[in-house]
Enzyme design. Structure first.
Site: not given
Length: 174
Positions: A67, A139, A8
């Site tokens: 992502e 996160d 992430d």
């Protein structure tokens, strides 16, 4: 058994999660955050690159899910996020990992069953699927969700020969 790294990305905090995909599902291996502090952007990007490289060296994943950048209201933030993604992607590419990119909606759909899930719903599903007893950092939870999404996608692609067909060619866009 396949070790999968989920990332992430962020210019200040980059979450990571490592899961082991087996015939029975996924198992938790490790997770955490790479914190870059408040230095110059090039210094923070170097920290992301080195941090991801160290995680790869320590855990030995063979594939990574990351992502995709979404268009934020602040263009400067979106550019910095894209650069942090780039640092993580280069670290994975240097190590020879297969790389796949997922939108936030794809990750939420794969983990929580709906693309509109909020962060708390995603975290609860990550905890349930990986049998975690403590909440991971947000996160890190997002990174574990990305790793789970990648595992789910790989499971559906492997029977069709699509995963290995693209392994040496770089990024697999889904």
């Amino acid at each position: 058994m396949t070790l999968i790294l989920g990332i992430d990305p962020g210019s200040r905090i980059t979450g990571y999660g490592v899961v082991r995909q087996t015939a029975r599902g996924c198992e938790y291996v490790a997770s955490g955050c790479i914190r870059t502090g408040s230095g110059e952007l090039h210094e923070r990007l170097q920290i992301v690159f080195r941090g991801v490289s160290e995680i790869i060296a320590q855990h030995g994943p063979v594939t990574m899910g990351i992502e995709r950048v979404f268009m934020a209201r602040n263009a400067d933030s979106a550019l910095k996020l894209g650069q942090a993604r780039g640092a993580a992607i280069v670290a994975a590419a240097e190590a020879g990992l297969e790389i796949a990119e997922y939108s936030a909606t794809q990750v939420k759909q794969a983990v929580a069953g709906t693309g509109g899930a909020n962060k708390e719903q995603v975290m609860m599903m990550v905890m349930h699927l990986l049998k975690l007893t403590q909440k991971p950092q947000i996160d890190a939870s997002d990174a574990l969700a990305i790793a789970l999404c990648h595992a789910h996608t790989r499971s559906s692609l492997v029977p069709h020969g699509l995963s290995t067909a693209r392994r040496r060619g770089g990024r697999l866009r889904l």
